[in-house]
Design a protein around this motif. Structure first.
Motif, mmCIF file in Angstrom:
data_model
loop_
_atom_site.group_PDB
_atom_site.id
_atom_site.type_symbol
_atom_site.label_atom_id
_atom_site.label_comp_id
_atom_site.label_asym_id
_atom_site.label_seq_id
_atom_site.Cartn_x
_atom_site.Cartn_y
_atom_site.Cartn_z
ATOM 1 N N TYR A 81 0.823 -1.203 0.000
ATOM 2 C CA TYR A 81 0.000 0.000 0.000
ATOM 3 C C TYR A 81 0.859 1.256 0.000
ATOM 4 C CZ TYR A 81 -4.004 -2.956 1.032
ATOM 5 O OH TYR A 81 -4.986 -3.904 0.962
ATOM 6 N N GLU A 82 0.412 2.240 -0.768
ATOM 7 C CA GLU A 82 1.045 3.546 -0.832
ATOM 8 C C GLU A 82 0.218 4.511 0.013
ATOM 9 O OE1 GLU A 82 2.185 6.853 -4.293
ATOM 10 O OE2 GLU A 82 1.012 5.059 -4.793
ATOM 11 N N GLU A 83 0.894 5.328 0.791
ATOM 12 C CA GLU A 83 0.190 6.304 1.620
ATOM 13 C C GLU A 83 0.095 7.636 0.874
ATOM 14 O OE1 GLU A 83 0.720 5.179 6.148
ATOM 15 O OE2 GLU A 83 2.651 5.758 5.277
ATOM 16 N N LEU A 96 -10.366 20.326 4.441
ATOM 17 C CA LEU A 96 -10.315 18.913 4.811
ATOM 18 C C LEU A 96 -8.989 18.304 4.376
ATOM 19 C CD1 LEU A 96 -13.484 19.539 3.738
ATOM 20 C CD2 LEU A 96 -13.749 17.163 4.418
ATOM 21 N N ILE A 97 -8.444 17.446 5.216
ATOM 22 C CA ILE A 97 -7.281 16.636 4.881
ATOM 23 C C ILE A 97 -7.712 15.177 4.951
ATOM 24 C CG2 ILE A 97 -4.990 15.886 5.623
ATOM 25 C CD1 ILE A 97 -4.438 18.659 6.642
ATOM 26 N N VAL A 98 -7.406 14.435 3.902
ATOM 27 C CA VAL A 98 -7.796 13.027 3.803
ATOM 28 C C VAL A 98 -6.539 12.172 3.700
ATOM 29 C CG1 VAL A 98 -9.078 11.317 2.449
ATOM 30 C CG2 VAL A 98 -9.908 13.693 2.580
ATOM 31 N N GLU A 99 -6.395 11.218 4.603
ATOM 32 C CA GLU A 99 -5.278 10.274 4.556
ATOM 33 C C GLU A 99 -5.781 8.938 4.035
ATOM 34 O OE1 GLU A 99 -2.337 11.810 8.146
ATOM 35 O OE2 GLU A 99 -3.850 10.281 8.603
ATOM 36 N N ALA A 100 -5.069 8.393 3.045
ATOM 37 C CA ALA A 100 -5.483 7.126 2.443
ATOM 38 C C ALA A 100 -4.305 6.175 2.311
ATOM 39 C CB ALA A 100 -6.100 7.385 1.068
ATOM 40 N N GLN A 101 -4.621 4.900 2.229
ATOM 41 C CA GLN A 101 -3.642 3.856 1.936
ATOM 42 C C GLN A 101 -4.203 3.066 0.761
ATOM 43 O OE1 GLN A 101 -3.459 1.747 5.632
ATOM 44 N NE2 GLN A 101 -2.047 3.193 6.588
ATOM 45 N N THR A 102 -3.464 3.001 -0.330
ATOM 46 C CA THR A 102 -4.035 2.405 -1.529
ATOM 47 C C THR A 102 -3.027 1.587 -2.321
ATOM 48 O OG1 THR A 102 -5.176 2.904 -3.617
ATOM 49 C CG2 THR A 102 -3.537 4.497 -2.868
ATOM 50 N N ASP A 103 -3.543 0.593 -3.033
ATOM 51 C CA ASP A 103 -2.733 -0.159 -3.980
ATOM 52 C C ASP A 103 -3.075 0.252 -5.403
ATOM 53 O OD1 ASP A 103 -5.262 -1.208 -4.083
ATOM 54 O OD2 ASP A 103 -4.656 -3.307 -3.958
ATOM 55 N N ARG A 105 -3.531 4.100 -6.962
ATOM 56 C CA ARG A 105 -3.612 5.548 -6.780
ATOM 57 C C ARG A 105 -4.727 6.176 -7.626
ATOM 58 N NH1 ARG A 105 0.026 10.232 -5.965
ATOM 59 N NH2 ARG A 105 1.622 8.847 -5.113
ATOM 60 N N ASN A 106 -4.884 5.724 -8.864
ATOM 61 C CA ASN A 106 -5.885 6.314 -9.752
ATOM 62 C C ASN A 106 -7.297 6.080 -9.231
ATOM 63 O OD1 ASN A 106 -3.937 7.252 -11.527
ATOM 64 N ND2 ASN A 106 -4.004 5.416 -12.809
ATOM 65 N N ARG A 107 -7.557 4.863 -8.755
ATOM 66 C CA ARG A 107 -8.887 4.544 -8.219
ATOM 67 C C ARG A 107 -9.213 5.413 -7.012
ATOM 68 N NH1 ARG A 107 -8.187 -0.617 -5.808
ATOM 69 N NH2 ARG A 107 -7.608 0.574 -3.947
ATOM 70 N N GLN A 230 -8.305 6.271 5.425
ATOM 71 C CA GLN A 230 -8.050 5.938 6.815
ATOM 72 C C GLN A 230 -8.532 7.019 7.769
ATOM 73 O OE1 GLN A 230 -6.626 3.119 8.260
ATOM 74 N NE2 GLN A 230 -6.736 2.141 6.269
ATOM 75 N N ASN A 231 -8.265 8.285 7.453
ATOM 76 C CA ASN A 231 -8.617 9.384 8.354
ATOM 77 C C ASN A 231 -9.041 10.622 7.570
ATOM 78 O OD1 ASN A 231 -7.645 8.153 10.989
ATOM 79 N ND2 ASN A 231 -5.714 8.153 9.843
#
Length: 248
Positions: A81-83, A96-103, A105-107, A230-231
Motif C-alpha cells: 500500500y502507498e500512503e 479537509l485533509i484526507v489520509e489514504a492507503q491504496t494499492d 492511486r488512480n482509483r 483511513q482518516n
C-alpha cells in the motif's frame, strides 16, 4: 469542545452505530499491516504499530484479527500500500485533509474527487490546506487514571504542549518530534493510553451554519466510507444544536 475534536467525537459516536463492522475492521487491519511492514512487528518497538493496535482494541477488534494482520506483514504477504494525502475544500470553504492507503492511486484519487464534487466541494493540490493544520501527537487516557491537575503536571514534565480534560478523559497534545518520548513518559506513569496517534490539528476553526454543517458531515461520511481512506481531518465547528441532532 470545538473544531476537530468536537466533530470527530460526533463522527466516532455515529460510527459505532452506523459503520459496517467488517469495513472498520478491514481498515484497522490494513493500518496494522502497513505499520508492521514499515517498522518492526513488535509493538513495543514500533510506536505506529502500537497506536494501530490500540485503535483496533478500541473498536473491539478480535485479538486473532490483530495477530493475523501482524503476521501478514511479517510474512511479506498482502498488497503493497502507498500512503497518500489529499486536501480540499468543502461547502462553506471548510478545509479537509484526507489520509489514504491504496494499492491503486488512480482509483482512490477518482473516488475521493467524486466525493468532494458531489458534496459541492473541491479537491485541491497537496499543500493547499495543510498549512492551516499542525501535525501533532495525541495521547488519550481515561478519566480514572488521574485528576486534571495531576495530568497537566505530568504532561508538562513530559514535554507536552497542551492538555484537555473533561468527563470523557484526558487528551494530551504534543509536537510531532516529541510524540514518542511524551507517550513513553506518560505511559510509564499512568499505564497504557486509550489512544495514541499522529493527527492533523486545525490551527483555527471556522463556524458554519447548520445547513452547511450537515452538508459537511455528509461529505466526511462519504469520504470515510471509501475503503482506502483511513482518516479525515477538518477545520470547522458545529453548533450545539446540530451536534445534538447528529448524536441523537
Amino acid at each position: 469542545m470545538a473544531g476537530h475534536s468536537q466533530f470527530k467525537n460526533i463522527m466516532h459516536r455515529k460510527g459505532r452505530v452506523d459503520a459496517v463492522r467488517s469495513k472498520v475492521f478491514g481498515k484497522l487491519a490494513r493500518e496494522i499491516t502497513v505499520a508492521a511492514k514499515l517498522g518492526t512487528p513488535d509493538p513495543a518497538m514500533n510506536p505506529r504499530l502500537r497506536a494501530a493496535i490500540l485503535a483496533a482494541r478500541a473498536e473491539n477488534m478480535p485479538k486473532d484479527n490483530i495477530e493475523r494482520a501482524i503476521k501478514k506483514a511479517a510474512g511479506g504477504e498482502g498488497e503493497n500500500y502507498e500512503e497518500i494525502r489529499y486536501e480540499g475544500y468543502g461547502p462553506g470553504g471548510a478545509a479537509l485533509i484526507v489520509e489514504a492507503q491504496t494499492d491503486n492511486r488512480n482509483r482512490t484519487a477518482s473516488d475521493v474527487r467524486s466525493a468532494f464534487t458531489k458534496a459541492g466541494g473541491t479537491l485541491a493540490e497537496t499543500g493547499a490546506v495543510s498549512f492551516m493544520f499542525d501535525r501533532v501527537g495525541v495521547i488519550a487516557f481515561p478519566p480514572s487514571v488521574a485528576d486534571a491537575d495531576a495530568m497537566l503536571e505530568a504532561a508538562i514534565e513530559a514535554g507536552a504542549d497542551d492538555v484537555r480534560s473533561d468527563e470523557n478523559g484526558h487528551e494530551v497534545t504534543c509536537a510531532q518530534d516529541a510524540y514518542g518520548e511524551v507517550t513513553k513518559a506518560l505511559e510509564a506513569r499512568f499505564g497504557e493510553p486509550s489512544r495514541t496517534a499522529l493527527v492533523w490539528k486545525a490551527q483555527n476553526t471556522i463556524d458554519v451554519d447548520d445547513e452547511t454543517g450537515e452538508k459537511l458531515v455528509r461529505l466526511v461520511e462519504v469520504i470515510e466510507d471509501q475503503d482506502d481512506v483511513q482518516n479525515v481531518y477538518v477545520n470547522f465547528a458545529l453548533s450545539e444544536a446540530l451536534m445534538a441532532k447528529l448524536a441523537a
